[in-house]
Design a protein around this motif. Structure first.
Motif, PDB file in Angstrom:
ATOM      1  N   PRO A 246     -18.294   2.577 -11.836  1.00 38.04           N
ATOM      2  CA  PRO A 246     -17.668   2.694 -10.502  1.00 38.04           C
ATOM      3  C   PRO A 246     -16.171   2.960 -10.580  1.00 38.04           C
ATOM      4  O   PRO A 246     -15.625   3.676  -9.728  1.00 38.04           O
ATOM      5  N   GLU A 247     -15.516   2.411 -11.591  1.00 36.01           N
ATOM      6  CA  GLU A 247     -14.089   2.652 -11.754  1.00 36.01           C
ATOM      7  C   GLU A 247     -13.821   4.133 -12.040  1.00 36.01           C
ATOM      8  O   GLU A 247     -12.860   4.719 -11.521  1.00 36.01           O
ATOM      9  N   GLU A 248     -14.682   4.739 -12.851  1.00 42.53           N
ATOM     10  CA  GLU A 248     -14.531   6.164 -13.129  1.00 42.53           C
ATOM     11  C   GLU A 248     -14.813   6.984 -11.874  1.00 42.53           C
ATOM     12  O   GLU A 248     -14.160   8.007 -11.624  1.00 42.53           O
ATOM     13  N   MET A 249     -15.763   6.545 -11.079  1.00 42.46           N
ATOM     14  CA  MET A 249     -16.054   7.224  -9.817  1.00 42.46           C
ATOM     15  C   MET A 249     -14.815   7.266  -8.930  1.00 42.46           C
ATOM     16  O   MET A 249     -14.491   8.321  -8.346  1.00 42.46           O
ATOM     17  N   ASP A 250     -14.120   6.166  -8.825  1.00 38.30           N
ATOM     18  CA  ASP A 250     -12.910   6.133  -8.006  1.00 38.30           C
ATOM     19  C   ASP A 250     -11.854   7.114  -8.523  1.00 38.30           C
ATOM     20  O   ASP A 250     -11.150   7.762  -7.735  1.00 38.30           O
ATOM     21  N   GLN A 251     -11.763   7.241  -9.831  1.00 37.85           N
ATOM     22  CA  GLN A 251     -10.793   8.168 -10.416  1.00 37.85           C
ATOM     23  C   GLN A 251     -11.174   9.618 -10.110  1.00 37.85           C
ATOM     24  O   GLN A 251     -10.315  10.440  -9.769  1.00 37.85           O
ATOM     25  N   VAL A 252     -12.460   9.935 -10.229  1.00 40.14           N
ATOM     26  CA  VAL A 252     -12.934  11.301  -9.982  1.00 40.14           C
ATOM     27  C   VAL A 252     -12.622  11.740  -8.557  1.00 40.14           C
ATOM     28  O   VAL A 252     -12.245  12.894  -8.312  1.00 40.14           O
ATOM     29  N   PHE A 253     -12.769  10.831  -7.597  1.00 42.35           N
ATOM     30  CA  PHE A 253     -12.614  11.183  -6.191  1.00 42.35           C
ATOM     31  C   PHE A 253     -11.241  10.832  -5.625  1.00 42.35           C
ATOM     32  O   PHE A 253     -11.055  10.830  -4.402  1.00 42.35           O
ATOM     33  N   GLU A 254     -10.287  10.579  -6.484  1.00 41.87           N
ATOM     34  CA  GLU A 254      -8.927  10.325  -6.016  1.00 41.87           C
ATOM     35  C   GLU A 254      -8.390  11.561  -5.293  1.00 41.87           C
ATOM     36  O   GLU A 254      -8.473  12.683  -5.794  1.00 41.87           O
ATOM     37  N   GLY A 255      -7.887  11.367  -4.096  1.00 40.25           N
ATOM     38  CA  GLY A 255      -7.366  12.477  -3.304  1.00 40.25           C
ATOM     39  C   GLY A 255      -8.409  13.194  -2.475  1.00 40.25           C
ATOM     40  O   GLY A 255      -8.108  14.225  -1.859  1.00 40.25           O
ATOM     41  N   ALA A 256      -9.633  12.682  -2.438  1.00 38.25           N
ATOM     42  CA  ALA A 256     -10.705  13.326  -1.680  1.00 38.25           C
ATOM     43  C   ALA A 256     -10.459  13.210  -0.177  1.00 38.25           C
ATOM     44  O   ALA A 256      -9.661  12.385   0.294  1.00 38.25           O
ATOM     45  N   HIS A 257     -11.168  14.043   0.586  1.00 42.57           N
ATOM     46  CA  HIS A 257     -11.096  14.033   2.042  1.00 42.57           C
ATOM     47  C   HIS A 257     -11.427  12.626   2.568  1.00 42.57           C
ATOM     48  O   HIS A 257     -12.266  11.921   1.978  1.00 42.57           O
ATOM     49  N   PRO A 258     -10.790  12.195   3.661  1.00 42.50           N
ATOM     50  CA  PRO A 258     -11.049  10.844   4.186  1.00 42.50           C
ATOM     51  C   PRO A 258     -12.522  10.533   4.433  1.00 42.50           C
ATOM     52  O   PRO A 258     -12.963   9.394   4.226  1.00 42.50           O
ATOM     53  N   LEU A 259     -13.314  11.514   4.885  1.00 41.07           N
ATOM     54  CA  LEU A 259     -14.734  11.254   5.116  1.00 41.07           C
ATOM     55  C   LEU A 259     -15.475  10.984   3.810  1.00 41.07           C
ATOM     56  O   LEU A 259     -16.440  10.208   3.780  1.00 41.07           O
ATOM     57  N   VAL A 260     -15.044  11.625   2.734  1.00 37.00           N
ATOM     58  CA  VAL A 260     -15.639  11.351   1.425  1.00 37.00           C
ATOM     59  C   VAL A 260     -15.228   9.965   0.949  1.00 37.00           C
ATOM     60  O   VAL A 260     -16.045   9.205   0.414  1.00 37.00           O
ATOM     61  N   LYS A 261     -13.986   9.624   1.153  1.00 37.97           N
ATOM     62  CA  LYS A 261     -13.504   8.292   0.786  1.00 37.97           C
ATOM     63  C   LYS A 261     -14.278   7.204   1.532  1.00 37.97           C
ATOM     64  O   LYS A 261     -14.637   6.173   0.968  1.00 37.97           O
ATOM     65  N   THR A 262     -14.545   7.468   2.792  1.00 41.66           N
ATOM     66  CA  THR A 262     -15.336   6.512   3.575  1.00 41.66           C
ATOM     67  C   THR A 262     -16.737   6.364   2.992  1.00 41.66           C
ATOM     68  O   THR A 262     -17.268   5.256   2.895  1.00 41.66           O
ATOM     69  N   ALA A 263     -17.329   7.484   2.602  1.00 44.53           N
ATOM     70  CA  ALA A 263     -18.660   7.426   1.993  1.00 44.53           C
ATOM     71  C   ALA A 263     -18.654   6.551   0.751  1.00 44.53           C
ATOM     72  O   ALA A 263     -19.544   5.716   0.554  1.00 44.53           O
ATOM     73  N   LEU A 264     -17.647   6.725  -0.095  1.00 42.66           N
ATOM     74  CA  LEU A 264     -17.560   5.939  -1.329  1.00 42.66           C
ATOM     75  C   LEU A 264     -17.426   4.449  -1.041  1.00 42.66           C
ATOM     76  O   LEU A 264     -17.918   3.611  -1.808  1.00 42.66           O
ATOM     77  N   SER A 265     -16.778   4.121   0.058  1.00 47.15           N
ATOM     78  CA  SER A 265     -16.574   2.700   0.366  1.00 47.15           C
ATOM     79  C   SER A 265     -17.874   1.988   0.707  1.00 47.15           C
ATOM     80  O   SER A 265     -17.957   0.755   0.623  1.00 47.15           O
ATOM     81  N   PHE A 266     -18.909   2.761   1.075  1.00 45.74           N
ATOM     82  CA  PHE A 266     -20.188   2.157   1.438  1.00 45.74           C
ATOM     83  C   PHE A 266     -21.242   2.236   0.333  1.00 45.74           C
ATOM     84  O   PHE A 266     -22.341   1.697   0.480  1.00 45.74           O
ATOM     85  N   ILE A 267     -20.911   2.898  -0.763  1.00 43.20           N
ATOM     86  CA  ILE A 267     -21.912   3.112  -1.805  1.00 43.20           C
ATOM     87  C   ILE A 267     -22.206   1.818  -2.555  1.00 43.20           C
ATOM     88  O   ILE A 267     -21.300   1.040  -2.881  1.00 43.20           O
ATOM     89  N   GLU A 268     -23.493   1.608  -2.863  1.00 42.65           N
ATOM     90  CA  GLU A 268     -23.917   0.464  -3.673  1.00 42.65           C
ATOM     91  C   GLU A 268     -23.478   0.694  -5.116  1.00 42.65           C
ATOM     92  O   GLU A 268     -23.897   1.652  -5.757  1.00 42.65           O
TER      93      GLU A 268
END
Length: 403
Positions: A246-268
């Motif tokens: 999950p830590e690597e996932m956060d790094q990959v999507f750094e700077g992503a569109h706000p809607l993508v960031k929101t999606a990541l916040s809900f992922i299991e």
């Protein structure tokens, strides 16, 4: 040794295995489905069913059951992960349905599996047995023998291995191994009420970027929102779980569109799914034993065709069992002669499509996006080879639906 009277054995009670049981029943043959889990069920979240899959579900009388829980999206949409720009879309409206005869739907995997299970339970030709982890299979003078983890043997007239990507029955034909793509997936569903008002819940949305993508769509009558995050790990280690974190996932999507960031916040984040497929093989059958579904042709998910190809398998199997009766060797050979070329193409095309949407090189990305933006949403030419083949219409009806 338990001999099941006058029956075919199906190893695996997932989507492919249950569909195979319905196929055999349509041909008037008894089957016994051996499922390794304590009860029949399906893990995972959402699944997409194209018209080719819907044709088979219609054939087996399952379409009305799943449509009660399904969602009928308006479009398949590609968006840029970072800018939010829409790159391309495929219109799934009336023209699409008229072209292919059936709609495109999305639903929860468990809803599809339950519908197949319910139809199987009501069919007198289908028997269902749980707690059967089959380790080996063989063909003897007694019949086809499946041996479980406790050393117990079940004997039938023929056997279909539908036990998925990590199939033990596949070892009867090949000593190949799963191929790790170095990608991982994190999945989850959330109540639709949690979704931003800016999200378009009428579409299947795929956000794409270098070595990653995010898929979003509603399921279960629009009450839940399914989300899948996929990315390539730069820390891949063979035979290890210490990569794609999950830590690597956060790094990959750094700077992503706000809607993508929101999606990541809900992922299991507790369950990590490494993504594997296998190389196509040129033989699935020997004597009275045959493979089907992911056991025969496991594929990456980039064309959303894993479940659809298993259903196509089952439909064509029904045709061959009707044609050849209990001459299983002939039925299985005819089955694989038709199905191997098509499924191998889907397997290889899924890999290619993954390379396209995950492109890293700026020049390739620029050219890809130009091509995407130029195509019309009602141009079905690139998907016609997938959706235009119908295996759900009975013997000798494997033809294109487009007039």
């Amino acid at each position: 040794m338990t001999k099941i009277e006058d029956t075919m054995i199906i190893v695996g009670g997932g989507i492919g295995g249950l569909a195979a049981a319905l196929a055999a029943a349509e041909a008037g043959q008894k089957t016994t489905v051996l499922e390794q889990a304590p009860e029949f069920g399906e893990i995972g979240a959402g699944i997409q069913m194209g018209p080719n899959a819907m044709a088979v579900l219609d054939r087996f009388g399952v379409d009305e059951k799943i449509e009660k829980n399904a969602v009928f999206p308006k479009r398949l949409v590609l968006k840029d992960t970072f800018t939010g720009e829409e790159l391309s879309a495929l219109d799934l409206g009336e023209e699409f349905k008229k072209s292919y005869g059936f709609p495109y739907i999305v639903l929860h995997r468990s809803d599809l599996h339950f519908a197949l299970l319910e139809v199987c339970e009501k069919n007198p030709l289908v028997s269902l047995i749980t707690d059967q982890h089959i380790e080996t299979i063989e063909e003897t003078s007694e019949g086809v023998v499946a041996t479980n983890a406790n050393g117990e043997k079940v004997v039938g007239k023929a056997l279909i291995g539908a036990d998925g990507l990590w199939s033990n029955t596949r070892a009867y034909f090949s000593d190949d191994k799963g191929v790790c793509s170095k990608y991982v997936a994190y999945r989850g569903t959330i109540p639709i009420s949690e979704i931003s008002d800016n999200a378009n819940i009428d579409d299947v949305i795929m956000w794409i970027g270098p070595n990653h993508h995010v898929v979003q769509y509603p399921v279960r009558r629009g009450e839940l929102y399914n989300q899948v995050v996929v990315f390539k790990s730069l820390n891949y280690k063979e035979d290890s779980v210490d990569w794609g974190t999950p830590e690597e996932m956060d790094q990959v999507f750094e700077g992503a569109h706000p809607l993508v960031k929101t999606a990541l916040s809900f992922i299991e984040r507790q369950i990590r799914w490494p993504l594997y497929d296998r190389e196509p093989i040129d033989n699935w059958t020997k004597g009275n034993i045959c493979l089907l579904g992911d056991a025969a042709h496991p594929m990456l998910q980039y064309l959303a065709q894993g479940g659809g190809q298993a259903l196509e398998d089952a439909s064509y199997l029904a045709d061959m069992l009707k044609k050849h009766g209990e001459n299983y060797e002939a039925a299985f050979k005819a089955f694989q002669e038709e199905r191997i070329p098509r499924t191998a193409r889907v397997q290889r095309s899924a890999r290619t499509w993954g390379n396209i949407i995950h492109a890293e090189d700026p020049t390739i990305i620029l050219l890809r996006d130009i091509i995407f933006k130029q195509r019309d949403a009602k141009d079905f030419s690139h998907v016609d080879w997938i959706y235009g083949q119908k295996y759900g219409q009975g013997l000798n009806k494997v033809t294109k639906s487009i007039q």
